[in-house]
Design a protein around this motif. Structure first.
Motif, PDB file in Angstrom:
ATOM      1  N   VAL A   1      -9.914 -41.088  41.524  1.00  0.00           N
ATOM      2  CA  VAL A   1      -9.281 -42.354  41.149  1.00  0.00           C
ATOM      3  C   VAL A   1      -7.848 -42.446  41.638  1.00  0.00           C
ATOM      4  N   GLN A   2      -7.060 -41.423  41.344  1.00  0.00           N
ATOM      5  CA  GLN A   2      -5.644 -41.522  41.689  1.00  0.00           C
ATOM      6  C   GLN A   2      -5.398 -41.534  43.196  1.00  0.00           C
ATOM      7  N   PRO A   3      -6.098 -40.692  43.962  1.00  0.00           N
ATOM      8  CA  PRO A   3      -5.897 -40.809  45.424  1.00  0.00           C
ATOM      9  C   PRO A   3      -6.275 -42.202  45.934  1.00  0.00           C
ATOM     10  N   ALA A   4      -7.337 -42.772  45.387  1.00  0.00           N
ATOM     11  CA  ALA A   4      -7.734 -44.111  45.820  1.00  0.00           C
ATOM     12  C   ALA A   4      -6.645 -45.122  45.506  1.00  0.00           C
ATOM     13  N   LEU A   5      -6.100 -45.021  44.293  1.00  0.00           N
ATOM     14  CA  LEU A   5      -5.025 -45.931  43.914  1.00  0.00           C
ATOM     15  C   LEU A   5      -3.821 -45.739  44.831  1.00  0.00           C
TER      16      LEU A   5
ATOM     17  N   GLY B   1       3.832 -40.128  43.863  1.00  0.00           N
ATOM     18  CA  GLY B   1       3.910 -38.800  43.251  1.00  0.00           C
ATOM     19  C   GLY B   1       2.571 -38.101  43.299  1.00  0.00           C
ATOM     20  N   PRO B   2       2.570 -36.794  42.976  1.00  0.00           N
ATOM     21  CA  PRO B   2       1.334 -36.005  43.104  1.00  0.00           C
ATOM     22  C   PRO B   2       0.276 -36.437  42.097  1.00  0.00           C
ATOM     23  N   PRO B   3      -0.926 -36.681  42.569  1.00  0.00           N
ATOM     24  CA  PRO B   3      -2.011 -37.097  41.664  1.00  0.00           C
ATOM     25  C   PRO B   3      -2.652 -35.903  40.967  1.00  0.00           C
ATOM     26  N   THR B   4      -2.028 -35.447  39.906  1.00  0.00           N
ATOM     27  CA  THR B   4      -2.546 -34.254  39.243  1.00  0.00           C
ATOM     28  C   THR B   4      -3.624 -34.570  38.221  1.00  0.00           C
ATOM     29  N   GLY B   5      -3.753 -35.810  37.837  1.00  0.00           N
ATOM     30  CA  GLY B   5      -4.754 -36.156  36.838  1.00  0.00           C
ATOM     31  C   GLY B   5      -4.246 -36.014  35.421  1.00  0.00           C
TER      32      GLY B   5
END
Lengths: 280, 276, 311
Positions: C140-144, C156-160
């Motif tokens: 989800v976060q990389p897609a966003l 920022g880093p997508p750590t979840g």
């Protein structure tokens, strides 16, 4: 003046209907997903030592939550002993005598209290009991949980008793029965399934509570012999173990989660079945 | 007690009886019903209904409560389709075309308006209530909208009473005014048929008289079907009457005939007050 | 003899009434007690920081400087995310349950949604930490980030682990509450009103949008308020996934803290009195916020009961 396109209107209507169904489906998908994950991961933790052993250092693969299970049961039992009678009598007051201003204030306070975060209630129990006695204890945890149960049980008791037709009250009193006897023998019996539902749902609600126990009962690696000291319990164990970096501890956390979830869901499903049967 | 029936239809000039009858019988048929059956969740409520609703006439539907009167007219605009457990079968034609089966609901319900027993003002101002239907179906300028809303209010004989309160909530109006508001709202979209389900049973007698007067004038432009449990009202305002009993059309014909010389025993019993 | 018996009845009846009245009183006493106890135990911190506590970004146990701003910020933003997701979803779910679903479907679906409400917060926390967070981090976060990375929100880093995941978990938790109340609001609209709108030739959505929602507008808002109140105080689910970092960052991917998660994470570490008092003052702030929201929601819903439209 132009006629609006009927197809466009029907198209929008269809789109919204599709979105609604999708949304409802999403809710169910998440529910099933959560339950399945807990089931699968939790079941992996189930073994003999899980159910019979006390907590052990990470990496030993010998630890269990036996003490925590007993502790949780004990704390909830004590909380119930405190919370259920006060809640039922409070709700009875509201239903039978509470049409006045005092009743209104009580109801308002109860409603607001039900919205207070459980962690704040834990802080209250901390301040009143832990600080006063000078140490953490299972008693403080039980009191915190009882406070959470109290307004819920009072509200459902009031609602259930209010459903009992006035004719029943009047006929009991007309026979010369004293108020307390009429209430206990007749009203409570008439509203029995509703009252039980309310109580069971309140118990289910506090079974899964963690935050209030964080500052009261804490946790312990020993058998819960005496509630007057930090008491082992499942929910705080889950919290501690899950946040730790150890694989076997995390697995135990899942196992404990499964226990809690199973108990809570079972209570919820059970009450619905009981209530539905009564309604027929 | 057989209700008093005027010796000639209200509003019409002196005509001989046979002339009236023949003019009625030759009137165009707007809605024709043949073999209509209806079920509520498997339980049958209407049995083999046959009926004809004539254009620009008032058809009254009478009968004891629970005999299927409302159920019957709710088939005309297929409002029963909102409820999955309700089911109808049979032939119902509007202007010769079937309305059962695949049909454009939007157009059907625009052509057939419905008024309910309780006034149902929407939670908005009186103006917005009447504008609601117009804004649904049409795109128009503000000026045009205002004109059409005023016309609808005038057609419902409500304009003078609300013209200063157009923006006030519709719920501030009296019961009788709210009902006429609902009529104005239905008229705004220029229907052909108006279905009225006991339109005055929840209204006081003075307001009832106003609405009955309104019905009189409306029939010049529209076709009206009125369900009523008030026999005197049916006798007063309708041209045709259908008598329902236990989901069946027992008898149907010219109002005066039904009330003075019914051909079925059940009709006579109902009219003379032996039951219902 | 008869007279004596009557007297005994009367006194037990009075006892009954007083006892049950006392139990009812306990509720009021506890509520007042909570406020009092929190205020008393936070006086050290109140005295030390005053009102500056509410706007200070500091949170340093070593230098003994404490401020609530980072926690308040985390609470507000995570709650806002949760509401943004949950309120529209609840609306259409309630619509589904009342208008669209055949009775055979609406009962089990309604039941399933209610079960979702019964699941304890810590289970959501476990699931959030071990199941959702990795999904957020990997998908989800990389897609966003790819789609909206130009916004500071998604940098920022997508750590979840962070604000966004916390908001998502919260939305799942408040969804069943809000949709249950909304469903009741929709069901309260009299069928004749809806039929009148349908009778004019409106589609289901047109009836809902212009008539049903207007009719129940106050109730729908009240439902949202209740959800809001619940989200603000939610502890365990948020604690697991919010990251426990006292920072105020523009990015939703960054770890943060809510008032509740600060309390849960740091209470056991609070060794010295000022630290403890600051934490309790945080609890006081949370209590007052929920009090205000609850009161507003209840008053709003009470206005609804003096309804409008068809009786």
């Amino acid at each position: 003046m132009r006629r609006k396109s009927r197809n466009a209107r029907k198209g929008l209507d269809g789109l919204v209907k599709a979105l609604s169904s999708l949304a409802a489906l999403t809710g169910i998908v998440f529910l099933v997903w959560i339950i399945c994950e807990v089931l699968i991961r939790g079941a992996q933790a189930f073994n003999w030592s899980f159910f019979t052993a006390l907590p052990a250092p990470p990496g030993t693969e010998r630890g269990g939550v036996a003490g925590a299970i007993l502790g949780t049961v004990g704390i909830i039992a004590l909380a119930s002993v405190i919370g259920i009678p006060v809640g039922i009598f409070g709700g009875t007051y509201l239903s039978e005598f509470g049409g006045n201003r005092f009743g209104g204030v009580v109801r308002f306070a109860g409603n607001v209290m039900m919205g207070v975060p459980s962690i704040v209630i834990g802080l209250f129990a901390y301040g009143v009991i832990v600080l006063t006695l000078g140490h953490f204890s299972g008693y403080a945890g039980a009191v915190a949980l009882a406070i959470i149960m109290l307004p819920v049980i009072a509200r459902t008791t009031e609602d259930m008793l209010a459903l009992v037709p006035n004719a029943l009250r009047e006929s009991a009193l007309a026979l010369g029965s004293p108020r307390w006897k009429a209430t206990a023998a007749i009203l409570f019996r008439a509203a029995k399934s509703g009252l039980i539902t309310g109580v069971l749902l309140a118990v289910a609600r506090v079974s899964g509570e963690t935050a209030p126990l964080l500052f009261t009962a804490l946790n312990s690696s020993f058998w819960p012999r005496d509630l007057n000291q930090p008491t082992a319990n499942l929910t705080v164990t889950i919290f501690n173990y899950a946040m730790s970096p150890y694989q076997d501890w995390q697995r135990i956390a899942w196992g404990a989660s499964l226990l809690i979830m199973a108990a809570v869901l079972a209570l919820n499903v059970f009450t619905r079945v009981v209530l539905r049967e009564r309604k027929r | 007690m057989i209700p008093e029936v005027k010796s000639h239809p209200p509003g019409a000039p002196e005509e001989t009886r046979s002339e009236v009858v023949s003019s009625y019988l030759s009137a165009e048929v707007r809605i024709s019903v043949r073999g209509l059956n209806f079920w509520y969740a498997g339980k049958q409520a209407l049995f083999d209904n046959n009926l004809e609703v004539k254009t620009n006439k008032v058809t009254a539907i009478i009968g004891p409560s629970g005999c299927g009167k409302s159920t019957h007219i709710r088939v005309y605009n297929r409002i029963y389709k909102l409820y999955r457990e309700q089911h109808a079968e049979g032939e119902v034609l509007l202007d010769g075309r079937s309305i059962m089966g695949e049909v454009d609901f939007i157009e059907l319900r625009r052509k057939i308006g419905m008024i309910f027993q309780q006034p149902t003002p929407f939670p908005m101002s009186a103006f917005e209530n009447v504008a609601y239907g117009l804004k649904l179906h049409y795109r128009m300028s503000k000026g045009e909208l205002a004109d059409r809303v005023e016309k609808a209010f005038r057609d419902a004989a409500l304009w003078d009473e609300v013209k200063d309160k157009l923006d006030a909530p519709a719920t501030a109006l009296s019961g009788g005014q709210q009902q006429r508001l609902c009529i104005a709202r239905a008229l705004a979209v220029e229907p052909e048929v108006l279905l009225m389900d006991e339109p005055t049973s929840a209204i006081d007698p003075l307001a009832t008289a106003k609405i009955e007067e309104l019905i009189e004038s409306l029939k010049r432009t529209y076709t009206l079907v009125i369900v009523t449990h008030n026999m005197q009202q049916a006798a007063r305002i309708s041209d045709f009457t259908a008598f329902f009993l236990e989901g069946r059309v027992i008898e149907y014909g010219i109002t005066r005939q039904i009330f003075t010389n019914p051909s079925r025993k059940e009709t006579e019993n109902y009219i003379t007050g032996r039951f219902g | 003899m008869k007279i004596r018996r009557k007297k005994r009845y009367r006194s037990t009846d009075v006892l009954f009434q007083y006892w049950s009245a006392f139990c009812a009183l306990v509720i009021i006493l506890v509520m007042a007690g909570i406020l009092a106890e929190l205020a008393v135990n936070s006086r050290l911190s109140l005295r030390e920081f005053g009102f500056g506590f509410l706007v200070s970004r500091d949170w340093n146990p070593v230098t003994r400087q404490f401020g609530a701003l980072s926690s308040i910020y985390g609470t507000l933003v995570s709650t806002a995310i949760a509401m943004l997701i949950a309120v529209p979803l609840s609306l259409v779910i309630a619509l589904f349950l009342v208008e669209l679903a055949p009775p055979a479907l609406s009962k089990p679906v309604g039941f399933a949604i209610e079960l979702l409400a019964a699941i304890p917060s810590i289970i959501f926390g476990m699931w959030g930490l071990f199941v959702l967070a990795p999904v957020m981090a990997e998908h989800v976060q990389p897609a966003l980030k790819t789609a909206f990375g130009f916004l500071p929100l998604f940098q920022g880093p997508p750590t979840g682990i962070g604000m966004l995941t916390a908001g998502v978990i919260l939305s799942l938790m408040i969804l069943p509450f809000i949709s249950a109340v909304m469903r009741d609001v929709f069901a309260m609209v009299p069928p004749v009103v809806k039929e009148s709108a349908h009778g004019l030739g409106a589609t289901t959505w047109e009836v809902t949008r212009k008539v049903t929602i207007r009719y129940g507008a106050q109730g729908l808002l009240g439902a949202s308020f209740l959800g809001l109140g619940r989200a603000i105080g939610e502890t365990m689910a948020v604690t697991f996934v919010i990251g426990n970092d006292h920072r105020i960052s523009a990015s939703l991917f960054a770890p943060a803290n809510s008032i509740a998660s600060t309390l849960a994470n740091e209470f056991s570490e609070a060794s010295e009195p000022l630290y403890l008092s600051a934490l309790i003052e945080l609890g006081l702030v949370l209590f007052i916020i929920t009090l205000l929201i609850q009161a507003a929601a209840r008053l709003w819903l009470r206005r609804l009961e003096k309804g409008a439209g068809v009786k």
